[in-house]
Design an enzyme around this catalytic site. Structure first.
Site, short mmCIF file in Angstrom:
data_model
loop_
_atom_site.label_atom_id
_atom_site.label_comp_id
_atom_site.label_asym_id
_atom_site.label_seq_id
_atom_site.Cartn_x
_atom_site.Cartn_y
_atom_site.Cartn_z
N ARG A 37 1.14 -1.19 -0.46
CA ARG A 37 -0.09 -0.09 -0.05
C ARG A 37 0.65 1.08 0.48
O ARG A 37 2.29 1.57 0.23
CB ARG A 37 -0.71 0.22 1.37
CG ARG A 37 -0.45 0.36 2.63
CD ARG A 37 -0.20 1.82 3.84
NE ARG A 37 0.91 1.62 4.14
CZ ARG A 37 2.26 1.77 4.21
NH1 ARG A 37 2.60 2.08 3.56
NH2 ARG A 37 2.64 2.12 5.51
N HIS A 44 0.59 7.69 11.53
CA HIS A 44 0.54 7.69 12.17
C HIS A 44 -0.44 8.03 12.93
O HIS A 44 -0.41 8.29 14.29
CB HIS A 44 1.95 8.05 13.02
CG HIS A 44 3.09 7.42 12.72
ND1 HIS A 44 3.63 6.27 13.55
CD2 HIS A 44 4.66 7.48 11.27
CE1 HIS A 44 4.69 5.89 13.23
NE2 HIS A 44 5.36 6.81 11.89
N SER A 142 4.39 -1.31 3.39
CA SER A 142 3.92 -2.28 3.85
C SER A 142 4.00 -4.36 3.39
O SER A 142 2.93 -4.17 3.61
CB SER A 142 2.42 -2.33 3.85
OG SER A 142 1.63 -3.26 5.22
N SER A 143 4.89 -3.66 3.28
CA SER A 143 5.89 -5.76 2.78
C SER A 143 5.65 -6.42 3.81
O SER A 143 4.34 -7.44 3.57
CB SER A 143 7.02 -5.74 2.16
OG SER A 143 7.29 -6.62 2.90
N ASP A 188 -3.11 -0.78 7.81
CA ASP A 188 -1.50 -2.01 6.81
C ASP A 188 -2.29 -2.75 6.15
O ASP A 188 -3.48 -3.40 4.80
CB ASP A 188 -0.24 -2.12 6.66
CG ASP A 188 -0.02 -1.02 7.69
OD1 ASP A 188 0.00 0.23 6.92
OD2 ASP A 188 0.75 -0.55 7.66
N LYS A 236 10.17 -2.83 10.42
CA LYS A 236 9.24 -1.41 11.69
C LYS A 236 9.46 -2.51 13.06
O LYS A 236 9.18 -2.74 13.99
CB LYS A 236 7.99 -1.39 12.00
CG LYS A 236 6.76 -1.85 11.06
CD LYS A 236 5.39 -1.41 10.65
CE LYS A 236 4.41 -2.11 11.09
NZ LYS A 236 4.16 -2.75 9.66
C1 GLA Z 1 2.99 1.63 9.55
C2 GLA Z 1 1.95 1.10 10.96
C3 GLA Z 1 1.13 1.84 10.53
C4 GLA Z 1 0.89 3.16 10.42
C5 GLA Z 1 2.27 3.65 9.60
C6 GLA Z 1 2.02 5.51 10.10
O1 GLA Z 1 2.60 0.57 8.65
O2 GLA Z 1 1.96 -0.73 10.45
O3 GLA Z 1 0.07 0.77 10.89
O4 GLA Z 1 1.10 3.11 12.05
O5 GLA Z 1 3.30 2.92 10.26
O6 GLA Z 1 1.45 6.04 9.48
#
Ligand code: GLA
Length: 453
Positions: A37, A44, A142-143, A188, A236
């Site tokens: 995505r 955030h 968002s892999s 995500d 992350k």
């Molecule tokens: C990551 C998290 C999401 C969101 C974004 C920041 O992608 O998985 O839930 O918090 O960071 O917008």
């Protein structure tokens, strides 16, 4: 069976099937696509209960899967940086080191088990899984969440479980990702499951609601959305874990302080005992304006940052309560920056509402202003930019983008550029020329969400 060889399937889809056959010597029972995505705006805000406006992209993970040969999960990935893994069913909760790819499988399966969709009998059947992908990892697309979604759909599909509506499934999988240690929100997983071709998805949280909004042309044609890769890789759940988790913690600490101090301002604020997220302040029954919340926050937060001992005093907490609440998060050297984080979150939530209206109206000049303002706030108040991203933002402006911003968790990854449709040809060349080096650039096309193919 033949459908799996269909030339209409994308190359990574066919790769996952070939890898499955060559590894396990049989046909897969299911083939899943789960896309990455791009977040147009609303960074955030999700875990704070304020809206976001992302869209699913074409780049996706493909998972070919079948029931296994016993209580064991065998995972193979066409990308050599993700080594093959074998997990015994009773060892599912024994997570690997942070950042390992099998953790996403464990999280998906355990999340479905916790929610009652997978039983002990299902787990005892095991699974065989082959993954191929054209969705790069660690670039803010968002892999990792897409992988969790793909694994979950694969598990539900091969075990012939009753179908789960995508909204509760997104909630289950957002919660399941906490198993890998990140305290993220539900953006995500929701957009991965509910993405729609040529639409962005406005998502509200607590309760989760998703509204597709078409990309409309107004006085100007719909711009192209281009991504440039900063080259700074941040997982992350790996190297970015502490930096990412610090933000949700600061927001939760800020809410505790706000609630406590609001009690001494009964002329300005109603009782706030029931609120759980920042978004609750602007929703019924409290329904304050964003402006009122920001003004109250300016009066409440009298310092730019707070030490742990400041917070223990203000909240009247002992060490035990602190350890439980923060999960023993280490105190940052520059303190907990409560007021800047709250300002970002509340202002960004408002910008998402304005951006959703602008998208509906095809008002791209307003969208460009909101995107630029979002980036400034991410950089200055939420402090999630980095020099490499700033360089791309500046170069984007010189190369003809009408606005640019970081997208995703931040600290690295990709920059999103709004590029006028008629500047398509020149933008990429100009970016590379001005940077004086090669650069990974790709177009983000709003696409359909995850599917069992
Ligand atoms: C990551 C998290 C999401 C969101 C974004 C920041 O992608 O998985 O839930 O918090 O960071 O917008």
């Amino acid at each position: 069976m033949l459908a799996y060889d269909s030339p209409t399937l994308s190359l990574p889809a066919r790769t996952s099937v070939h890898l499955f056959r060559s590894t396990f010597g049989c046909e897969p029972q299911a083939l899943i696509r789960a896309p990455g995505r791009v977040n147009l705006i609303g960074e955030h805000t999700d875990y704070n209960g304020l809206p976001v406006l992302p869209f699913a992209i074409a780049q996706s993970h493909y998972v070919a899967a079948a029931v296994g040969q016993g209580p064991c999960f065998e995972l193979i990935n066409a990308d050599a940086q993700f080594p093959a893994k074998t997990i015994a069913a009773d060892a599912l909760p024994a997570f690997s080191a942070a950042g390992q790819w099998d953790n996403y499988f464990r999280a998906a399966v355990l999340g479905l088990r916790d929610a009652g969709f997978l039983t002990t009998e299902h787990l005892a059947g095991g699974m065989q899984i082959a993954v191929a992908s054209d969705l790069p990892s660690g670039v803010g697309l968002s892999s990792s969440s897409a992988l969790v979604v793909a694994f979950a759909l694969a598990a539900l599909s091969v075990h012939a479980c009753r179908s789960v509506h995508p909204v509760p499934l997104a909630e289950i999988l957002a919660e399941a990702e906490h198993y890998v240690g990140t305290r993220g929100g539900g953006m995500d997983q929701t957009v991965c499951l509910l993405g729609k071709k040529a639409h962005a998805i406005r998502i509200n949280f607590f309760p989760l609601e998703a509204e597709p909004i078409p990309f409309c042309a107004g006085s100007q044609p719909v711009p192209r959305i281009c991504l440039s890769d900063s080259g700074v890789r941040v997982e992350k759940s790996g190297t970015g874990l502490l930096r990412y988790n610090r933000r949700p913690l600061e927001c939760r600490l800020a809410l505790e302080v706000f609630r406590r101090r609001a009690a001494s301002m009964p002329d300005r604020l109603p009782p706030l005992d029931s609120i759980r997220h920042w978004g609750d302040l602007v929703k019924p029954p409290i329904a304050l304006s964003h402006k009122a919340v920001l003004e109250a926050a300016a009066a409440i937060f009298d310092h730019p940052s707070y030490s742990k001992s400041d917070l223990l005093r203000i909240l009247g907490w002992g060490e035990g309560t602190w350890a439980d609440f923060t999960e023993s998060f280490p105190e940052p050297a520059d303190g907990f920056k409560l007021h800047p984080r709250v300002r970002h979150v509340m202002e960004e939530g408002r910008r998402v509402e304005q951006a959703a209206d602008a998208l509906r109206a095809g008002d791209w000049p307003t969208m460009a202003k909101l995107i630029a303002a979002s980036h400034e706030s991410c950089r200055d108040l939420y402090e999630i930019s980095c020099p490499e991203i700033e360089r791309l933002i500046e170069t984007g402006a010189n190369a003809g983008a009408t606005a640019s911003r970081l997208t995703g968790a931040g600290f690295g990854g990709c920059v999103l550029h709004l590029v006028p449709a008629d500047a398509c040809g020149s933008f990429d060349n100009e970016m590379r020329r001005q940077l004086g080096r090669d650069l990974r650039l790709f177009e983000a096309v709003p696409s359909q969400g995850a599917a069992i193919l």
